[in-house]
Every structure is written in C-alpha cells, then in structure tokens.
Motif scaffolding. Structure first.
Motif: not given
Length: 670
Positions: A291-293, A296-301, A303-309, A362-369
C-alpha cells in the motif's frame, strides 16, 4: 480508552453510544469458545517468549500483581486463562452496562465548568450524572450494522521452530563456533539501489538471552527531498501519519498477534520497521509495503489517499506541534541548540506556518510522495530467526512494492554540523509563556574528531557528572533538572562532532544567572582536576571501561546497536574493542589538557537561554562584571545570536566525513 479528535470530542455521546452498542453485540452473541481459546493461546505465547525486562520496572509490575494474586501466581497470573467458563463470561458481560460505568473525559474545553479541585495536584474537574434518556439510549438503541464480532486472526503464529544456523564467515571467522558469537552482521546484498545486512539470533556460551522465534526487520529508504525544506519535511510527516492511520484496520490483528510495524520520517528519507514472530511477519510486510506507493503507479486508489481522514490527520499534526511548544524549558534548550548547529532543521513555528498554507492538500502530499519514492536507495537489516534466503525475500518484497529507480547512495540531502569559531549566546522566550521555569544549555564543542576524541569526551562526561550534580543541584539547589554530559552531534557521515553540555532548569534563577553558575562550576572543576588523585581518576576510567564492556541483554538491544552503526553509516562492528584500546593509554595528565582545551568559552561554545514567564530575553549581552573571573560577565566575551538563519549563513561547517564502509565496513560479506 479512546483518544478523540476535535470532531470526535464534539460527538462524544455518539462515541459512547457505539462503545455500549458493541458491548451489547458481544452480550447478545454469548460466550464464543474459539475467541476464548485464541486469547488464551496468545497470552500463553506472550508469556513463553517474553524478553528480559528492565529490573526496576519489572519489580514494580510484580508488586502490583501481588495486590491481586497469591505470591506463587504473581508472575504467571496475568497470562493465565485457566478453564473455559461460559457462565463466568456471561456474568461479567452482564456487569458491563452503562449504569455501572464511571466515564472520564479530559479536554481543555471543560475549563469553564470544572468547579472542583483535586486535593493533591489542584487539578480542576467536575462530576455530572448521566441522564436517564442517555442511559436508555445506550441500553436499548439499534446496534450499528457496521459493528462485527471479531474473525479468526490470521496473523497468529503456529510455527515456533528455529531455523538452522548457517554460519557467517564474518569478522569472527574460524568456523561455526566463532560465527555464532560474532558481533558482526553479514552483508547479503550489495546491488544498485540496495544493500542488506543479516544476523541470526542463535545460542552460544555467555549470551544474555535465549534465542526465540522472532525477527526484527529494519529498512532505511534513502531518498532526496524528504527533509530538504520545511515544506517537504512537513509533507513527509503528513504522509507517514496518513499511511499509518490508513493501515490501522488492516494491521490491527497483527498487533494483537505480537507483530508490530512503523513508518517514520528521517532527515534523509523514511524508516520502515517490522518486528515480531517470524512465522507470519512476511504476511505483515506484504500487507504494509503493497500500500506504500505501488497503487499510485498503477493508477488505483491507495488506502491512504482517501479524502475522509486527511483533515483529521492534518489537525492531529497541528495539535501535536502546538502541544510540543508546551514542553519543558530544558527540552526546548536542547531542541534549539540542535537547530542552531545543524545545517538543516525546522522550528515548530515554521512547520505550523507551512501547515497553515492552503497549498497543503491531499493532492500535494500525493505529488510529494510520488516524487519522494520515485528514486530510492534501500538499506536493510534482518536480525533474528530468519534464514539468509528469507532475509533476501523481505528485501525483494519491499523493492517490488516500491518499483523505484535506484538512487546512488550518496545522492541525498546531506546534513552538516556548524564548526564553532567563537562563543555565542542565543536568548529566547519559552514557547509556553505560562511556564515559570527558565533553562540553560551551555555547550562546549570539541573541535577535533575521531574515536580518540569520542572516548575522551565519554571519559570527561563520566568524571564531571557527579560533581556537577553535587554542586549545582545539591549545594546551590538551582532546580531538579541538572546534568553535565557528553553531547555528540551527527552529520550525514561519521565521525560525530563531540561536545560537552551543562543543562539546568530552574524557577529560582534566570538563564543569565544559571549561565554564571555553570561557568563557575566549570572553572572549579578544572581547578579540582589539577589536584585529582590518580586513584580517583583510575576509578572513573574503570567505570567507563565497565560501561563499554556491558553486554547486550536482549535481541532488541543487539538489533538497536547494530542498526545504529548502519544508519550512522559507521559500520564499526568492533567499536567496543576499539573504544577500549583508545581508552587504555589515556592518563590523568591527558585529561587535564583535554578538559582545558574543551571548556574554552570564547573559542567554541554556544549557550541557549530559555526565559520563562514574566521575563523577556535580552537584546544585547551585558558587559563584563567584577567577580566573574577572567573578565567574564553574563556575556563572557561572547556574541549574541539574533537569528538562526543569519547565524548559520555566516558559519563554516565541519567537512563531510566518509562512510564507514570505506574504512573497514565491508567485513562480514557473504
């Protein structure tokens, strides 16, 4: 117990309702023998494979057990389930009702209505009776359909066998016997983008613990931009918190089964660790690393990128940073000395400012990671009950999940230490304006580096510790927190920059007065060194020798010692022996000269003065005063530091060292 977010606090009645709903669900399901047996097996496993504990803490826990159990059961009773008794379980479940509950809720929001004061500490509190409507709701409301009775725990180990000893061929050499008690790990993998060290935990004469079917797995993910700016440091921390939060539900059962994991930010990347029973630890590593990264590379969601938390985690970090400003004054002095003397470092206020910016999304964190983990050098250490082939599988699983381009090991954010060429004072107001205490850290930097300086600094720390406490704490009674000790600072490569620190926290004297007291003590200590007896010096030397020779008492201690050598890039597996060799020829005359050179206020010192409630830090240092010796007033011939950034921009840094692998760390290669 439940730790509440701000949203959870405002909905605390709903939280309590869910707790009582779940108790009712358990009660309605009745006793489940398989759940009881699973719990009993876990407790027996914990008792069977318990590591040695720190004696003082263990004695306290046994004393507590004696309040509940007969002496012959004091050790085992907390882990013993006895016979399955469904009637007893039913009886207990029927006692767990809202009308039998005392509910404690702690929050600053209750300050206005907390009219009572606790007898001993004066803590304000209030007592309220729960209304009948609330009790009826908790007793008879509809049970939420999302609540479930637990399922069988797939992380519970069943294979406790020890893997056969493979030998190491490490620094010990000379066959299997020497390999068993070798202090060196074996290097299993050296490839582009990765290095892996491995050491089995096996039995040998003189060892302080029994080998167990457990393993520790530690990875250091070296990657640029993890801490290159305050913003990148903040985004890295947010990612670690988001990821850990997202994995709670997935890895909850593993924690119950005696496994643990952690993802933490470091100054040059991330640290990922796993620990527990070797039988199921690969399953946990797969669950976490997948679930680390890769998602992101496969284009799937992920678990840590869900906006609720995201907003909740962001608020948690904000509150944590804000609360850290209320830490004790002496800890703030230690923190700010490190910030002053390390090239990279970010104050709490700077991080809070970055966190307040609307661009932290959240988008800026996804980009950073995505950028952070696109190029990685992984260094790992596997220690315990694992074959060499299994250790390689652990590394390959992580590399597969990261799917990153290999990063050259030295291409990262490099840390350096300021080389002090003068005496400085940094006065600051305590970040908690309500704290009445003041604090001082007076730091003397040792200009030379190397193992000879390390051992002399350690010996000086041994020699100065007791007279420092006796003078400043016992005789002058400046405060409860008084210490004189060695203070090493680390750059990206060894050796460290050694130093000596005097640390005082006091409500009786301001920092300038504490500084004068500390300097008076240093002068008296240097004077006393000239008349110190050889026998007294030899006692100090013997005490340090005994400390260096202390053996590890658990696998965890050995893991920490070896991992420290790896993360410091020192790879000095025989460091204890080298320290003893460096210590042996040191004489009292050597230490007199070393101490005199070290405690040079005007040439290489830094004092951090933390002012508590009711006092403002001075804008300038007073001129010399009479009676201070050598013309030293409150300033002592030093310069004031007005700004961290301007101070560091005008300083020279110690040159970068070299990796210990270039100095013999290649030993133990398989």
């Amino acid at each position: 117990s439940v730790s509440l977010t701000m949203a959870g606090f405002t909905r605390r009645s709903e939280v309590l309702d869910l707790i009582f709903q779940y108790i009712r669900l358990i009660r309605s399901s009745g006793p489940l023998e398989w759940v009881w047996r699973e719990s009993a097996n876990l407790a027996a496993m914990q008792f069977r494979f318990m590591e040695k504990r720190e004696p003082a803490g263990y004695v306290v826990s046994l004393a507590s057990s004696l309040q509940l159990y007969p002496p012959k059961f004091a050790i085992s009773a907390p882990f013993t389930y006895g016979q399955y008794d469904p009637q007893l379980i039913d009886w207990l479940l029927n006692k767990l009702r809202p009308e039998h509950a005392d509910i404690f809720i702690s929050a600053p929001e209750f300050a206005a209505e907390a009219g009572r004061r606790e007898r001993y500490y004066g803590t304000r509190y209030a007592i309220k009776e729960v209304g009948k409507d609330e009790l009826n709701k908790w007793n008879s409301g509809v049970i939420d359909s999302n609540l479930r009775i637990v399922s069988a725990n797939r992380f519970i180990p069943t294979n406790f066998s020890m893997v056969p000893f493979e030998g190491t061929g490490g620094a010990g050499g000379g066959g299997a016997g020497a390999g068993r008690n070798s202090s060196s790990p074996t290097k299993l993998v050296e490839q582009q983008g990765a290095r892996l060290w491995w050491k089995q935990d096996v039995e040998f004469p003189g060892k302080n613990w029994k080998a167990q079917p457990k393993v520790n797995i530690l990875f250091h993910l070296l990657t640029p931009n993890a801490d290159s700016s305050a913003r990148s440091s903040l985004l890295t921390s947010l990612f670690c918190m988001l990821f850990t939060d997202a994995m709670v539900e997935t890895t909850y059962d593993s924690g119950i089964a005696g496994l643990s994991w952690a993802l933490q930010p470091s100054s040059d990347g991330l640290k990922l660790s796993f620990s527990g029973y070797s039988d199921k630890i690969l399953l946990l590593l797969q669950q976490v690393s997948d679930q680390l990264v890769r998602c992101l590379k496969s284009g799937s969601t992920c678990s840590w990128t869900l906006p609720g938390r995201f907003e909740t985690v962001k608020d948690e970090l904000r509150r944590g940073l804000t609360n850290s400003k209320k830490a004790s004054p002496y800890s703030k002095a230690l923190e700010h000395l490190s910030l002053l003397l390390l090239r990279r470092g970010w104050t709490v206020d700077r991080l809070l400012y970055e966190l307040s910016l609307p661009s932290v999304t959240l988008e800026s964190i996804v980009e950073h990671v995505s950028r952070l983990l696109s190029r990685v050098f992984v260094e790992g250490f596997v220690h315990g009950n694992a074959a060499s082939s299994t250790a390689k599988v652990f590394l390959q699983q992580l590399l597969l999940a990261l799917d990153a381009s290999p990063l050259p090991e030295d291409e990262r954010d490099l840390q350096q230490v300021v080389q002090l060429r003068g005496g400085y004072v940094f006065p600051m107001a305590h970040t908690n304006p309500a704290d009445l205490n003041h604090a001082l850290e007076l730091y003397y930097q040792i200009p030379q580096q190397g193992i000879e300086q390390d051992v002399r600094a350690a010996l000086l720390g041994t020699m100065i510790s007791e007279p420092c406490f006796n003078q400043l704490r016992t005789k002058e009674q400046l405060g409860y927190i008084v210490a004189c000790r060695m203070r090493p600072l680390w750059g990206s490569f060894p050796p460290p920059v050694d130093g000596m620190s005097v640390i005082i926290q006091s409500s009786l004297k301001d920092p300038a007065a504490l500084d004068r007291s500390a300097r008076r003590f240093i002068r008296s200590f240097l004077a006393n060194l000239t008349s110190m007896a050889d026998a007294t010096f030899n006692n100090h030397k013997s005490a340090l020798m005994a400390e260096i020779q202390e053996k590890d008492t658990s696998m965890s201690q050995e893991t920490s010692r070896i991992w420290r050598e790896i993360t410091l890039r020192r790879y000095d597996w025989d460091r204890k022996q080298r320290l003893l060799l460096a210590l042996s020829p040191i004489s009292l005359s050597d230490m007199r000269s070393f101490a005199s050179r070290t405690f040079d206020l005007r040439r290489h010192s830094m004092a951090v003065w933390v002012y508590g409630k009711g006092m403002e830090p001075p804008a300038t240092l007073p001129s010399s005063e009479e009676g201070e010796g050598e013309g030293e007033g409150e300033g002592g011939g030093r310069r004031i530091v007005e700004s961290m950034s301007s101070f560091k921009s005008g300083q020279v840094f110690f040159p970068l060292g070299t990796s210990g692998r270039q100095q013999g760390g290649e030993r133990g290669t398989q």
